[in-house]
Design a protein around this motif. Structure first.
Motif, PDB file in Angstrom:
ATOM      1  N   GLU A 216       0.811  -1.212   0.000  1.00  0.00           N
ATOM      2  CA  GLU A 216       0.000   0.000   0.000  1.00  0.00           C
ATOM      3  C   GLU A 216       0.848   1.267   0.000  1.00  0.00           C
ATOM      4  OE1 GLU A 216      -2.766  -0.153   3.184  1.00  0.00           O
ATOM      5  OE2 GLU A 216      -3.837  -1.919   2.421  1.00  0.00           O
ATOM      6  N   LYS A 217       1.994   1.240   0.661  1.00  0.00           N
ATOM      7  CA  LYS A 217       2.837   2.431   0.754  1.00  0.00           C
ATOM      8  C   LYS A 217       3.278   2.921  -0.622  1.00  0.00           C
ATOM      9  CE  LYS A 217       7.128   4.177   2.811  1.00  0.00           C
ATOM     10  NZ  LYS A 217       8.258   3.879   3.717  1.00  0.00           N
ATOM     11  N   TYR A 218       3.515   1.977  -1.539  1.00  0.00           N
ATOM     12  CA  TYR A 218       3.975   2.327  -2.880  1.00  0.00           C
ATOM     13  C   TYR A 218       2.877   2.173  -3.930  1.00  0.00           C
ATOM     14  CZ  TYR A 218       8.644   2.305  -0.839  1.00  0.00           C
ATOM     15  OH  TYR A 218       9.748   2.579  -0.069  1.00  0.00           O
ATOM     16  N   VAL A 232      12.403  -3.736  -7.125  1.00  0.00           N
ATOM     17  CA  VAL A 232      11.486  -4.836  -7.421  1.00  0.00           C
ATOM     18  C   VAL A 232      10.367  -4.254  -8.274  1.00  0.00           C
ATOM     19  CG1 VAL A 232       9.852  -6.501  -6.467  1.00  0.00           C
ATOM     20  CG2 VAL A 232      12.004  -6.075  -5.294  1.00  0.00           C
ATOM     21  N   LYS A 233      10.114  -4.848  -9.429  1.00  0.00           N
ATOM     22  CA  LYS A 233       9.080  -4.348 -10.328  1.00  0.00           C
ATOM     23  C   LYS A 233       7.808  -5.171 -10.155  1.00  0.00           C
ATOM     24  CE  LYS A 233      12.090  -2.391 -13.896  1.00  0.00           C
ATOM     25  NZ  LYS A 233      12.460  -2.419 -15.338  1.00  0.00           N
ATOM     26  N   VAL A 234       6.699  -4.463  -9.970  1.00  0.00           N
ATOM     27  CA  VAL A 234       5.390  -5.104  -9.792  1.00  0.00           C
ATOM     28  C   VAL A 234       4.470  -4.623 -10.907  1.00  0.00           C
ATOM     29  CG1 VAL A 234       3.403  -5.391  -8.277  1.00  0.00           C
ATOM     30  CG2 VAL A 234       5.703  -5.216  -7.297  1.00  0.00           C
ATOM     31  N   GLN A 235       3.915  -5.580 -11.645  1.00  0.00           N
ATOM     32  CA  GLN A 235       2.928  -5.226 -12.671  1.00  0.00           C
ATOM     33  C   GLN A 235       1.549  -5.278 -12.029  1.00  0.00           C
ATOM     34  OE1 GLN A 235       2.076  -7.882 -16.102  1.00  0.00           O
ATOM     35  NE2 GLN A 235       2.428  -6.066 -17.358  1.00  0.00           N
ATOM     36  N   ILE A 244       9.564  -0.685  -6.641  1.00  0.00           N
ATOM     37  CA  ILE A 244       9.726  -0.627  -5.187  1.00  0.00           C
ATOM     38  C   ILE A 244      11.196  -0.858  -4.853  1.00  0.00           C
ATOM     39  CG2 ILE A 244       9.039  -1.670  -2.990  1.00  0.00           C
ATOM     40  CD1 ILE A 244       6.542  -2.713  -4.433  1.00  0.00           C
ATOM     41  N   PRO A 245      11.800  -0.046  -3.964  1.00  0.00           N
ATOM     42  CA  PRO A 245      13.180  -0.331  -3.536  1.00  0.00           C
ATOM     43  C   PRO A 245      13.259  -1.702  -2.882  1.00  0.00           C
ATOM     44  CG  PRO A 245      12.479   1.857  -2.829  1.00  0.00           C
ATOM     45  CD  PRO A 245      11.255   1.167  -3.346  1.00  0.00           C
ATOM     46  N   THR A 246      14.284  -2.458  -3.211  1.00  0.00           N
ATOM     47  CA  THR A 246      14.400  -3.819  -2.673  1.00  0.00           C
ATOM     48  C   THR A 246      14.466  -3.815  -1.157  1.00  0.00           C
ATOM     49  OG1 THR A 246      15.597  -4.476  -4.676  1.00  0.00           O
ATOM     50  CG2 THR A 246      15.724  -5.958  -2.805  1.00  0.00           C
ATOM     51  N   TYR A 247      15.186  -2.833  -0.592  1.00  0.00           N
ATOM     52  CA  TYR A 247      15.310  -2.828   0.870  1.00  0.00           C
ATOM     53  C   TYR A 247      13.993  -2.517   1.564  1.00  0.00           C
ATOM     54  CZ  TYR A 247      15.885   2.245   0.166  1.00  0.00           C
ATOM     55  OH  TYR A 247      15.716   3.555  -0.202  1.00  0.00           O
ATOM     56  N   LEU A 249      11.339  -4.101   1.119  1.00  0.00           N
ATOM     57  CA  LEU A 249      10.694  -5.385   1.412  1.00  0.00           C
ATOM     58  C   LEU A 249      11.018  -5.882   2.812  1.00  0.00           C
ATOM     59  CD1 LEU A 249      11.272  -7.242  -1.981  1.00  0.00           C
ATOM     60  CD2 LEU A 249       9.195  -6.112  -1.197  1.00  0.00           C
ATOM     61  N   ILE A 250      12.150  -5.432   3.362  1.00  0.00           N
ATOM     62  CA  ILE A 250      12.510  -5.862   4.724  1.00  0.00           C
ATOM     63  C   ILE A 250      12.327  -4.751   5.746  1.00  0.00           C
ATOM     64  CG2 ILE A 250      14.122  -7.609   3.910  1.00  0.00           C
ATOM     65  CD1 ILE A 250      16.400  -5.715   4.537  1.00  0.00           C
ATOM     66  N   SER A 251      12.133  -3.516   5.275  1.00  0.00           N
ATOM     67  CA  SER A 251      11.973  -2.403   6.209  1.00  0.00           C
ATOM     68  C   SER A 251      10.516  -1.993   6.393  1.00  0.00           C
ATOM     69  CB  SER A 251      12.777  -1.188   5.726  1.00  0.00           C
ATOM     70  OG  SER A 251      12.323  -0.730   4.469  1.00  0.00           O
ATOM     71  N   ASP A 252       9.653  -2.347   5.448  1.00  0.00           N
ATOM     72  CA  ASP A 252       8.236  -1.995   5.525  1.00  0.00           C
ATOM     73  C   ASP A 252       7.374  -3.248   5.448  1.00  0.00           C
ATOM     74  OD1 ASP A 252       8.612   0.862   5.608  1.00  0.00           O
ATOM     75  OD2 ASP A 252       9.134   0.761   3.486  1.00  0.00           O
TER      76      ASP A 252
END
Length: 414
Positions: A216-218, A232-235, A244-247, A249-252
């Motif tokens: 949701e943040k992005y 990280v690319k999301v379609q 989305i920045p890869t980091y 995924l572990i910080s948010d």
């Protein structure tokens, strides 16, 4: 070979050309000859190596060699021999011009570093493409590891090139970089964070290529199509791409729907808000009327019998419905929902099926349906859920219940 260093020079001097002019013309002629030789050798070797690889690839069952050709590995390797020839003959071409020889040799040595990096990159891309064809590895973030290795390789190549150009020994040059290490760390902060994050994502199996995630943040809600070192690319389902920045995924916090897609059903969790003033006890005549509903007729028979036995045993005064045990229209409707879901063909009967009442709100009493559809495809899932709630909303009137909704203009018309 030394006999050819001044072949043209001696001739030009013999015909009356000045020594300086003869030296320059001799160098230019030798340089042209060398360039022609290098070009011809490079062309022949490229054709030979590519033809050999192509013939070999056509006879093998694996597609690894085909990927080698696609990523231009044979073509890059073919440049090695012409480069060695050039390095060997440069001292002859620039025999009379040592300063030029030094500059050209350094240029060729730098090109040798770049060529080495090209070959390494081609091999790594080949390895990446091949590993992605393997079922157990195609969803792993292989791109991240390749990018990390290439960053360090290009960094080492860049430092080697600087060391060659400045005539500083490589080890001495590397140790001198300690003074600016803080700057390097600052510049590559995102790369370092991405590298650490990609390792954690891979080890913990948090995200795979093909996973449906909601971030949701992005504003991301769709399938992961690429995992790189930094992004990280999301379609999304509207076919837009969110990066989305890869980091992150572990910080948010984000939601990965893989558990749902790998399970036996997709959850339906939605509530009907029932108007509270419509909830009431049922009289015997109302219960008899509801027995015409086939899904709950046997339930009402058994329940009515138990209630009458209990009230008779406790000598309950039934002049008021409040006394003793009674059926309510909301309770009977809840049982109807449960029976309806249990006979619905699109509901997975091996997973949780429940119709539950939540805490009353200002919008009424929430009656929540909790079940799992057997079909997990989005379009079919939405159809199943809509079909269920279409039926239940229409069924409410048979139990003298109403859905709560905010007043509209029509609500105030006389």
């Amino acid at each position: 070979m030394n006999n050819y260093k001044h072949l043209l020079y001696d001739y030009l001097v013999s015909v009356g050309t000045s020594e300086i002019t003869a030296k320059y013309l001799n160098m230019l002629a030798l340089l042209i000859v060398l360039l022609l030789i290098v070009f011809i050798v490079d062309f022949i070797i490229r054709r030979l190596i590519r033809g050999t690889f192509t013939q070999f690839a056509s006879k093998t069952k694996t597609n690894f060699d085909d990927i080698l050709i696609t990523n231009k590995v044979p073509r890059n390797i073919a440049h090695i021999i012409p480069l060695l020839i050039a390095l060997e003959f440069i001292p002859i071409v620039f025999f009379d011009f040592p300063s030029f020889e030094n500059i050209v040799e350094k240029g060729l040595q730098v090109f040798a570093i770049v060529l080495t990096l090209w070959i390494v990159r081609s091999l790594l891309n080949t390895l990446k493409d091949y590993l992605k064809t393997l079922p157990r590895l195609k969803d792993k973030p292989i791109d991240s590891y390749i990018q990390v290795f290439m960053i360090f390789a290009w960094l080492a190549g860049f430092m080697s090139a600087i060391a060659i150009i400045t005539d500083i020994p490589f080890l001495k040059f590397v140790t001198g970089l300690g003074a600016i290490s803080a700057v390097v760390i600052l510049v590559f902060k995102d790369t370092i964070l991405g590298f650490v994050a990609s390792i954690q994502v891979s080890i913990n199996d948090m995200v795979r290529i093909g996973d449906w995630i909601t971030f949701e943040k992005y504003g991301a809600d769709g399938d992961v199509i690429e995992i790189n070192l930094a992004t990280v690319k999301v379609q999304n389902f509207d076919k837009t791409i969110t990066t989305i920045p890869t980091y992150a995924l572990i910080s948010d916090s984000f939601k990965n729907w893989r558990g749902m897609t790998s399970s036996d059903g997709r959850r339906i969790k939605r509530a009907l808000f029932i108007k509270q003033d419509g909830v009431k006890y049922l009289t015997d005549s109302e219960v008899e009327k509801l027995k015409d509903i086939q899904l709950i007729s046997s339930y009402l028979e058994a329940r009515q019998s138990d209630i009458k036995s209990y009230n008779a045993a406790n000598n309950t005064n039934k002049k008021l419905l409040l006394n003793g045990r009674n059926l309510t229209n909301l309770g009977v409707f809840r049982k109807y929902i449960d029976s309806y879901l249990n006979q619905h063909p699109a509901i997975n009967k091996d997973m949780m099926i429940m119709a539950r009442q939540l805490a009353p709100t200002t919008q009424g009493v929430p009656l929540e349906i909790y079940a799992f559809s057997s079909d997990k495809r989005w379009e079919n899932y939405e159809y199943i859920m809509s079909d269920i709630f279409d039926h239940l909303i229409a069924a409410l009137t048979y139990f003298n219940l109403e859905i709560f909704e905010l007043p509209s203009n029509s609500s105030f018309n006389p």
